[in-house]
Design an enzyme around this catalytic site. Structure first.
Site, mmCIF file in Angstrom:
data_model
loop_
_atom_site.group_PDB
_atom_site.id
_atom_site.type_symbol
_atom_site.label_atom_id
_atom_site.label_comp_id
_atom_site.label_asym_id
_atom_site.label_seq_id
_atom_site.Cartn_x
_atom_site.Cartn_y
_atom_site.Cartn_z
ATOM 1 N N ASP A 292 0.858 -1.183 0.000
ATOM 2 C CA ASP A 292 0.000 0.000 0.000
ATOM 3 C C ASP A 292 0.895 1.234 0.000
ATOM 4 O OD1 ASP A 292 -1.929 1.978 0.452
ATOM 5 O OD2 ASP A 292 -3.093 0.712 1.813
ATOM 6 N N ARG A 294 -0.284 4.401 -0.210
ATOM 7 C CA ARG A 294 -1.067 5.600 0.109
ATOM 8 C C ARG A 294 -0.502 6.333 1.326
ATOM 9 N NH1 ARG A 294 -6.930 2.868 0.352
ATOM 10 N NH2 ARG A 294 -5.622 1.252 1.314
ATOM 11 N N THR A 315 -14.453 2.537 8.389
ATOM 12 C CA THR A 315 -13.355 1.818 7.750
ATOM 13 C C THR A 315 -13.303 0.376 8.221
ATOM 14 O OG1 THR A 315 -10.976 1.880 7.306
ATOM 15 C CG2 THR A 315 -11.662 2.424 9.537
#
Length: 360
Positions: A292, A294, A315
Site C-alpha cells: 500500500d 497511500r 473503515t
C-alpha cells in the site's frame, strides 16, 4: 523571491519531464547523475545516455526479488545495464507483464559500491510521477544537465521534501446537492507539491466539538465511476454517503490515491497480473511497489484544516485508524463498512483480510 520556480515547483517539473520521457539531473556530495524513467524513455535517449557513461537500472527491492537480483542497498537494487542492451531489455526488467512468458532475464549483475542516494531519489520521482518504479541512472560530469537543457536538482535539499507531507491549500467550497444528501458541500484542497487535488464532501453542518462520522476514501475510477465488480470501492463510497445523509452530518474525504497510491495505469498492470494468478499484494510487489503506497496523513491534514479533532471512522482498515491517531485525530469509534462483496472480488477481499489486516 523572484519569478523562478522554488524546489517544490522544480520537483513537479521533474515528475512531468519523467512522464514525457525527458531525463532530469540530480546532484549530491559532488556526484552528478542523469535519471530517466525506464517506462517512458526512448531508444534514442537510451543511446545518448549510454554514451555518457556506465548505466544502472535502479529497481526497488520488491521488483529485484522477483528478478532474483541482489539488492545490496536494502531497498534499492542497482542493476548494471550491459553495453549492448536495447530499450526492450530495460523495459522487460521494469515491467512484469511478460515475466511468466519470458522468465529468464539474468543472470543480472548489481552494483554494490558507492552511494545509492541519487538512485533512490530517482525511484521516488518515478513513483511520484505514477510511473513504474524503475530508473535509468548514469553518472555525468558537472554541468552536463545544464548543457543538455535539462533540469538539475540538489538531492540533499530534495530528499526531505520528497518524504514530507505536502501542505494543502483550501481552494474553494460550494453547495452540491447529492442523492444521498441534499445538504452537501464540496471542498477542494490543492497540494503545494503540484500533485492532484483532494476533495472533502461535507454533509450538513457537523459539530466540530464532537467526533464526526468520517471516511477516508481513495479514488477508484473503475469502482466509483464504472461500477467495477473487482473491488468494493463503489459500494463503500455510496454506503458511506448514504449513512452520513441519514444521520444528517459527516465528512467524506476523497483522496486522489488511485490503486493504493500507484495510479490507474499501474493498477491496470496489477489487474493484468491478477489475471495471471497473482493476488493483489503479490501483483504490487512484482511491479516494484509496497502493499500500500497511500499516505493517509493527507486525510488527517484536511480534517484538521476543517476544524475536526476526532472522528467516528468508517473503515475496515486498522492502518487508517492508527494513522489518524498518530496525526492527532482521535478515533472515538470504528464504524464497519462491509458492503459490495461479489463473486468477482471474494478472493480480493480475503487477501485484504489475510495480508493487509482488514477487518472483514
Amino acid at each position: 523571491m523572484g519569478l523562478g520556480p522554488d524546489l517544490n515547483e522544480t520537483l513537479a517539473r521533474a515528475r512531468a519531464d519523467l512522464r514525457m520521457g525527458v531525463p532530469v539531473g540530480l546532484r549530491a556530495d559532488g556526484a552528478h547523475v542523469l535519471v530517466a524513467a525506464a517506462e517512458t524513455l526512448s531508444e534514442a535517449r537510451l543511446c545518448a545516455m549510454r554514451a555518457l557513461g556506465p548505466l544502472d537500472l535502479a529497481l526497488t527491492d520488491r521488483r529485484a526479488a522477483t528478478l532474483k537480483a541482489r539488492a545490496y542497498d536494502g531497498d534499492v537494487a542497482r542493476v548494471i545495464v550491459p553495453g549492448d542492451a536495447r530499450l526492450s531489455w530495460v523495459q522487460d526488467l521494469a515491467d512484469p507483464a511478460d515475466d511468466l512468458a519470458n522468465p529468464m532475464k539474468g543472470p543480472l549483475q548489481t552494483r554494490r559500491d558507492g552511494s545509492v542516494m541519487l538512485h533512490r531519489l530517482g525511484l521516488q520521482l518515478c513513483k511520484g510521477a505514477r510511473l513504474l518504479p524503475a530508473a535509468l541512472v548514469v553518472p555525468v560530469a558537472p554541468g552536463t544537465a545544464a548543457a543538455q537543457g535539462l533540469l538539475e536538482i540538489d538531492g540533499m535539499e530534495a530528499a526531505p521534501l520528497l518524504e514530507a507531507l505536502p501542505e494543502l491549500e483550501h481552494v474553494v467550497s460550494a453547495r452540491v446537492p447529492l442523492r444521498a444528501a441534499e445538504n452537501a458541500r464540496l471542498h477542494i484542497y490543492r497540494p503545494a507539491d503540484g500533485s492532484e487535488e483532494h476533495y472533502a464532501i461535507e454533509i450538513g453542518r457537523p459539530d466540530r466539538a464532537r467526533p464526526v462520522l468520517a471516511r477516508l476514501h481513495s479514488a477508484c475510477f473503475t469502482g466509483d465511476l464504472l461500477g467495477s465488480l473487482k473491488c468494493d470501492c463503489g459500494p463503500q463510497l455510496n454506503a458511506a454517503l448514504m449513512q452520513m445523509g441519514q444521520e444528517g452530518a459527516g465528512v467524506l474525504l476523497y483522496l486522489q490515491q488511485e490503486g493504493r497510491g500507484i495510479g490507474l495505469a499501474n493498477k491496470m498492470r496489477a489487474y493484468a497480473l491478477q489475471d495471471q494468478g497473482f493476488d493483489t499484494v503479490e501483483a504490487n510487489h512484482r511491479l516494484g511497489f509496497e502493499d500500500d503506497e497511500r499516505d493517509f496523513r493527507l486525510g488527517a491534514q484536511i480534517l484538521d484544516k476543517m476544524g475536526f479533532s476526532a472522528v467516528r471512522l468508517m473503515t475496515n482498515n486498522p492502518a487508517k485508524m492508527r494513522m489518524m491517531e498518530s496525526c492527532g485525530i482521535g478515533v472515538a469509534e470504528r464504524v464497519p463498512l462491509k458492503v459490495g462483496e461479489t463473486v468477482h472480488n471474494t478472493h480480493y477481499l480475503a487477501v485484504k483480510a489475510a495480508k493487509s489486516g482488514h477487518l472483514l
